[in-house]
Design a protein around this motif. Structure first.
Motif, PDB file in Angstrom:
ATOM      1  N   LEU A  37      34.814  28.511  40.189  1.00  0.00           N
ATOM      2  CA  LEU A  37      35.863  29.515  40.033  1.00  0.00           C
ATOM      3  C   LEU A  37      37.115  29.097  40.787  1.00  0.00           C
ATOM      4  CD1 LEU A  37      35.605  33.290  39.894  1.00  0.00           C
ATOM      5  CD2 LEU A  37      37.073  32.333  41.650  1.00  0.00           C
ATOM      6  N   GLU A  38      36.931  28.532  41.978  1.00  0.00           N
ATOM      7  CA  GLU A  38      38.084  28.106  42.775  1.00  0.00           C
ATOM      8  C   GLU A  38      38.869  27.010  42.058  1.00  0.00           C
ATOM      9  OE1 GLU A  38      38.919  29.733  45.373  1.00  0.00           O
ATOM     10  OE2 GLU A  38      37.087  30.943  45.410  1.00  0.00           O
ATOM     11  N   GLY A  56      43.062  46.972  27.531  1.00  0.00           N
ATOM     12  CA  GLY A  56      42.721  47.779  28.689  1.00  0.00           C
ATOM     13  C   GLY A  56      41.659  47.198  29.591  1.00  0.00           C
ATOM     14  N   TYR A  57      41.184  45.982  29.300  1.00  0.00           N
ATOM     15  CA  TYR A  57      40.112  45.384  30.097  1.00  0.00           C
ATOM     16  C   TYR A  57      40.462  45.373  31.585  1.00  0.00           C
ATOM     17  CZ  TYR A  57      37.891  43.544  25.835  1.00  0.00           C
ATOM     18  OH  TYR A  57      37.269  43.411  24.619  1.00  0.00           O
ATOM     19  N   TYR A  58      39.568  45.927  32.392  1.00  0.00           N
ATOM     20  CA  TYR A  58      39.649  45.929  33.856  1.00  0.00           C
ATOM     21  C   TYR A  58      40.859  46.693  34.406  1.00  0.00           C
ATOM     22  CZ  TYR A  58      35.619  42.914  34.299  1.00  0.00           C
ATOM     23  OH  TYR A  58      34.342  42.424  34.252  1.00  0.00           O
ATOM     24  N   GLY A  59      41.492  47.493  33.594  1.00  0.00           N
ATOM     25  CA  GLY A  59      42.560  48.342  34.104  1.00  0.00           C
ATOM     26  C   GLY A  59      43.591  47.559  34.893  1.00  0.00           C
ATOM     27  N   GLY A  60      43.849  48.001  36.112  1.00  0.00           N
ATOM     28  CA  GLY A  60      44.832  47.320  36.958  1.00  0.00           C
ATOM     29  C   GLY A  60      44.248  46.225  37.821  1.00  0.00           C
ATOM     30  N   TRP A  61      42.977  45.902  37.641  1.00  0.00           N
ATOM     31  CA  TRP A  61      42.339  44.848  38.426  1.00  0.00           C
ATOM     32  C   TRP A  61      42.550  43.519  37.718  1.00  0.00           C
ATOM     33  CZ3 TRP A  61      41.178  46.673  43.007  1.00  0.00           C
ATOM     34  CH2 TRP A  61      40.825  48.016  43.140  1.00  0.00           C
ATOM     35  N   HIS A  62      43.684  42.908  37.944  1.00  0.00           N
ATOM     36  CA  HIS A  62      44.095  41.746  37.152  1.00  0.00           C
ATOM     37  C   HIS A  62      43.278  40.491  37.472  1.00  0.00           C
ATOM     38  CE1 HIS A  62      47.198  44.414  35.964  1.00  0.00           C
ATOM     39  NE2 HIS A  62      47.869  44.344  37.098  1.00  0.00           N
ATOM     40  N   SER A  64      40.160  40.425  38.526  1.00  0.00           N
ATOM     41  CA  SER A  64      38.830  40.624  37.956  1.00  0.00           C
ATOM     42  C   SER A  64      38.837  40.403  36.445  1.00  0.00           C
ATOM     43  CB  SER A  64      38.300  42.017  38.295  1.00  0.00           C
ATOM     44  OG  SER A  64      37.887  42.079  39.650  1.00  0.00           O
ATOM     45  N   TYR A  65      39.915  40.812  35.791  1.00  0.00           N
ATOM     46  CA  TYR A  65      40.048  40.507  34.359  1.00  0.00           C
ATOM     47  C   TYR A  65      39.944  39.003  34.132  1.00  0.00           C
ATOM     48  CZ  TYR A  65      42.596  39.226  30.134  1.00  0.00           C
ATOM     49  OH  TYR A  65      42.971  38.627  28.956  1.00  0.00           O
ATOM     50  N   TRP A  66      40.705  38.234  34.886  1.00  0.00           N
ATOM     51  CA  TRP A  66      40.698  36.775  34.738  1.00  0.00           C
ATOM     52  C   TRP A  66      39.322  36.203  35.076  1.00  0.00           C
ATOM     53  CZ3 TRP A  66      39.582  32.922  38.194  1.00  0.00           C
ATOM     54  CH2 TRP A  66      39.913  31.612  37.810  1.00  0.00           C
ATOM     55  N   ALA A  67      38.727  36.649  36.187  1.00  0.00           N
ATOM     56  CA  ALA A  67      37.440  36.112  36.631  1.00  0.00           C
ATOM     57  C   ALA A  67      36.318  36.449  35.655  1.00  0.00           C
ATOM     58  CB  ALA A  67      37.108  36.638  38.031  1.00  0.00           C
ATOM     59  N   SER A  68      36.393  37.600  35.005  1.00  0.00           N
ATOM     60  CA  SER A  68      35.366  37.945  34.014  1.00  0.00           C
ATOM     61  C   SER A  68      35.402  36.972  32.843  1.00  0.00           C
ATOM     62  CB  SER A  68      35.567  39.378  33.519  1.00  0.00           C
ATOM     63  OG  SER A  68      36.675  39.482  32.627  1.00  0.00           O
ATOM     64  N   GLY A  69      36.589  36.520  32.477  1.00  0.00           N
ATOM     65  CA  GLY A  69      36.697  35.515  31.422  1.00  0.00           C
ATOM     66  C   GLY A  69      36.115  34.181  31.857  1.00  0.00           C
ATOM     67  N   TYR A  70      36.355  33.815  33.118  1.00  0.00           N
ATOM     68  CA  TYR A  70      35.767  32.584  33.654  1.00  0.00           C
ATOM     69  C   TYR A  70      34.244  32.661  33.606  1.00  0.00           C
ATOM     70  CZ  TYR A  70      33.910  29.240  36.941  1.00  0.00           C
ATOM     71  OH  TYR A  70      33.137  28.251  37.502  1.00  0.00           O
ATOM     72  N   ARG A  71      33.692  33.792  34.071  1.00  0.00           N
ATOM     73  CA  ARG A  71      32.237  33.967  34.068  1.00  0.00           C
ATOM     74  C   ARG A  71      31.655  33.848  32.657  1.00  0.00           C
ATOM     75  NH1 ARG A  71      31.366  39.848  34.694  1.00  0.00           N
ATOM     76  NH2 ARG A  71      32.125  39.637  32.544  1.00  0.00           N
ATOM     77  N   ASP A  72      32.265  34.502  31.680  1.00  0.00           N
ATOM     78  CA  ASP A  72      31.718  34.467  30.326  1.00  0.00           C
ATOM     79  C   ASP A  72      31.838  33.075  29.709  1.00  0.00           C
ATOM     80  OD1 ASP A  72      31.080  37.082  30.653  1.00  0.00           O
ATOM     81  OD2 ASP A  72      32.592  37.876  29.288  1.00  0.00           O
ATOM     82  N   ALA A  73      32.919  32.367  30.024  1.00  0.00           N
ATOM     83  CA  ALA A  73      33.048  30.979  29.554  1.00  0.00           C
ATOM     84  C   ALA A  73      31.970  30.109  30.188  1.00  0.00           C
ATOM     85  CB  ALA A  73      34.441  30.443  29.882  1.00  0.00           C
ATOM     86  N   ARG A  74      31.687  30.330  31.467  1.00  0.00           N
ATOM     87  CA  ARG A  74      30.625  29.567  32.134  1.00  0.00           C
ATOM     88  C   ARG A  74      29.266  29.836  31.489  1.00  0.00           C
ATOM     89  NH1 ARG A  74      26.921  31.180  35.441  1.00  0.00           N
ATOM     90  NH2 ARG A  74      27.949  33.137  36.009  1.00  0.00           N
ATOM     91  N   LEU A  75      28.958  31.094  31.206  1.00  0.00           N
ATOM     92  CA  LEU A  75      27.682  31.433  30.585  1.00  0.00           C
ATOM     93  C   LEU A  75      27.552  30.783  29.207  1.00  0.00           C
ATOM     94  CD1 LEU A  75      27.490  35.214  31.557  1.00  0.00           C
ATOM     95  CD2 LEU A  75      26.043  33.367  32.450  1.00  0.00           C
ATOM     96  N   LEU A  76      28.640  30.732  28.465  1.00  0.00           N
ATOM     97  CA  LEU A  76      28.615  30.079  27.158  1.00  0.00           C
ATOM     98  C   LEU A  76      28.353  28.586  27.297  1.00  0.00           C
ATOM     99  CD1 LEU A  76      29.104  30.187  24.067  1.00  0.00           C
ATOM    100  CD2 LEU A  76      31.512  29.746  24.556  1.00  0.00           C
ATOM    101  N   ARG A  77      29.042  27.938  28.238  1.00  0.00           N
ATOM    102  CA  ARG A  77      28.820  26.505  28.457  1.00  0.00           C
ATOM    103  C   ARG A  77      27.355  26.234  28.834  1.00  0.00           C
ATOM    104  NH1 ARG A  77      33.383  27.040  31.850  1.00  0.00           N
ATOM    105  NH2 ARG A  77      35.355  26.331  30.951  1.00  0.00           N
ATOM    106  N   GLY A  94      37.679  37.566  17.482  1.00  0.00           N
ATOM    107  CA  GLY A  94      38.074  38.782  18.185  1.00  0.00           C
ATOM    108  C   GLY A  94      38.454  38.471  19.614  1.00  0.00           C
ATOM    109  N   CYS A  95      39.333  37.495  19.771  1.00  0.00           N
ATOM    110  CA  CYS A  95      39.629  36.915  21.094  1.00  0.00           C
ATOM    111  C   CYS A  95      40.518  37.786  21.957  1.00  0.00           C
ATOM    112  CB  CYS A  95      40.281  35.542  20.919  1.00  0.00           C
ATOM    113  SG  CYS A  95      41.880  35.592  20.066  1.00  0.00           S
ATOM    114  N   ALA A  96      41.083  38.872  21.408  1.00  0.00           N
ATOM    115  CA  ALA A  96      42.085  39.680  22.120  1.00  0.00           C
ATOM    116  C   ALA A  96      43.176  38.745  22.646  1.00  0.00           C
ATOM    117  CB  ALA A  96      41.447  40.532  23.208  1.00  0.00           C
ATOM    118  N   SER A  97      43.611  38.924  23.886  1.00  0.00           N
ATOM    119  CA  SER A  97      44.697  38.080  24.395  1.00  0.00           C
ATOM    120  C   SER A  97      44.178  36.911  25.218  1.00  0.00           C
ATOM    121  CB  SER A  97      45.704  38.916  25.195  1.00  0.00           C
ATOM    122  OG  SER A  97      45.053  39.815  26.060  1.00  0.00           O
ATOM    123  N   GLY A  98      42.958  36.460  24.904  1.00  0.00           N
ATOM    124  CA  GLY A  98      42.479  35.187  25.445  1.00  0.00           C
ATOM    125  C   GLY A  98      41.721  35.272  26.746  1.00  0.00           C
ATOM    126  N   ARG A  99      41.042  36.378  27.007  1.00  0.00           N
ATOM    127  CA  ARG A  99      40.315  36.543  28.268  1.00  0.00           C
ATOM    128  C   ARG A  99      39.352  35.379  28.511  1.00  0.00           C
ATOM    129  NH1 ARG A  99      35.365  38.679  29.955  1.00  0.00           N
ATOM    130  NH2 ARG A  99      34.777  38.898  27.758  1.00  0.00           N
TER     131      ARG A  99
END
Length: 281
Positions: A37-38, A56-62, A64-77, A94-99
Motif C-alpha cells: 500500500l505504501e 458516494g463511496y466512502y463519503g468524505g473519507w477520501h 479510505s476510498y483510495w485504499a479500498s480500491g488498492y485492496r480490491d485490486a490486490r485481491l484480484l491479482r 461498471g468501473c465508476a470513476s476508477g476506484r
C-alpha cells in the motif's frame, strides 16, 4: 434508460492525490495491507474524484476510498495467481470513476486496462484524470462490449450484478466472449446470506425498507431464507438498472456454472457482498 449523462462533456472539480488525505482518516485501519500500500501510495500522484463523482463511496473519507480500491485490486491479482492467470489485459465492468481501475493502470505488468460504465460522467473523469493506460468507454445496459473475442485475462464487476434485473445471463455470455481461455471473471453479488444478515446498519437494507415489494420481509424472522432463487426489487426511475437483486448460491451454481466454471466462492469479501470467481475453460 440504457445509459446516463450522455450529452456533452462534464465539468469537474477534483481532490488532491490520496496521500493528502491520509492523516486524520479514521474510517478504516489499513495497516494490514502492508508495504504494498505504501508503494502504491507513492506511485499514485493522480487526483481523486469528489464524493459526488464516485457514487458516494466512502463519503468524505477520501483516503479510505483510495485504499479500498488498492485492496480490491490486490485481491484480484492474488486470485489470478492462484488460478494460473497471467494478468495482462483487464476490464472493469461498471468501473465508476476508477476506484479499482486506477491501481491496475499503474501496474507495469498490465498492457491493456479498460473500464466501462453506464454513466458518461465517470468515463469522462477517468479519461481526463487517470493515466493514459486506463481506457474508459461508455457502455449501455444491452449486453455488448466493443472488445475482441478472447482478448482479456480478467474482468471484474464490483456491485454490478447486484443491480442487473434483466440480461444477467447475456452479460455473463458477453464476459465469457471477451475473456481468453483460462481467463477469470470476479463478480460480487447479494446472496441468500446477504439476505439473512443485512440489518439497519447496512445502506442496502435502509434503501430496501422503502421499496413496497420488500415490506413483507422487513422483520428479520421473515428473512431466514431467500424466498426465491433470484429476487429483484425494482425502483421505477429514469435510469437503467435501478434495482437490487439477490441470488441463491444454488441458482448461481446451476445457471452461471453452465456459462463458465465456478472456481471460488467467498462470503463477504471484503465487506458486505459475496464474490464468485468464474473461469473460462
Amino acid at each position: 434508460m440504457v445509459s446516463l449523462h450522455s450529452r456533452g462533456l462534464a465539468q469537474f472539480e477534483v481532490l488532491e492525490p490520496a496521500g493528502h488525505y491520509r492523516d486524520g482518516d479514521t474510517h478504516t485501519d489499513w495497516s494490514s495491507e502492508g508495504p504494498g500500500l505504501e508503494a502504491a501510495l507513492e506511485r499514485d500522484t493522480y487526483p481523486l474524484p469528489r464524493t459526488e463523482d464516485r457514487e458516494g463511496y466512502y463519503g468524505g473519507w477520501h483516503f479510505s476510498y483510495w485504499a479500498s480500491g488498492y485492496r480490491d485490486a490486490r485481491l484480484l491479482r492474488e486470485a489470478c495467481e492462484r488460478l494460473g492467470v497471467d494478468l495482462r489485459g483487464y476490464l472493469d465492468l461498471g468501473c465508476a470513476s476508477g476506484r479499482v481501475l486506477r491501481h491496475l493502470a499503474l501496474d507495469g505488468d498490465l498492457s491493456e486496462v479498460y473500464g466501462c460504465d453506464l454513466n458518461r460522467r465517470h468515463v469522462d473523469w477517468i479519461n481526463r484524470y487517470l493515466p493514459a493506460k486506463a481506457v474508459a468507454f461508455q457502455n449501455h445496459s444491452i449486453p455488448s462490449l466493443p472488445l475482441p473475442d478472447n482478448s482479456l485475462d480478467a474482468v471484474s464487476a464490483y456491485s454490478v450484478f447486484t443491480h442487473i434485473e434483466a440480461f444477467e445471463t447475456a452479460w455473463l455470455m458477453e464476459l465469457r466472449r471477451v475473456l481468453k481461455p483460462g481467463g477469470i471473471a470476479w463478480i460480487t453479488l447479494h446472496s441468500e446470506r446477504t439476505w439473512a444478515e443485512m440489518n439497519d446498519n447496512w445502506g442496502l437494507y435502509k434503501r430496501l425498507k422503502h421499496q413496497p415489494d420488500f415490506a413483507p420481509y422487513v422483520a428479520h424472522e421473515s428473512r431466514a431464507e431467500l424466498p426465491e432463487e433470484r429476487m429483484v426489487f425494482r425502483w421505477y426511475a429514469d435510469r437503467s438498472y435501478s434495482s437490487k437483486v439477490f441470488y441463491h448460491q444454488d441458482y448461481v451454481r446451476r445457471v452461471w456454472g453452465r456459462i463458465m466454471e465456478i472456481r471460488e466462492e467467498h462470503h463477504r469479501l471484503p465487506k458486505k457482498q459475496d464474490v464468485v470467481i468464474l473461469q473460462k475453460t
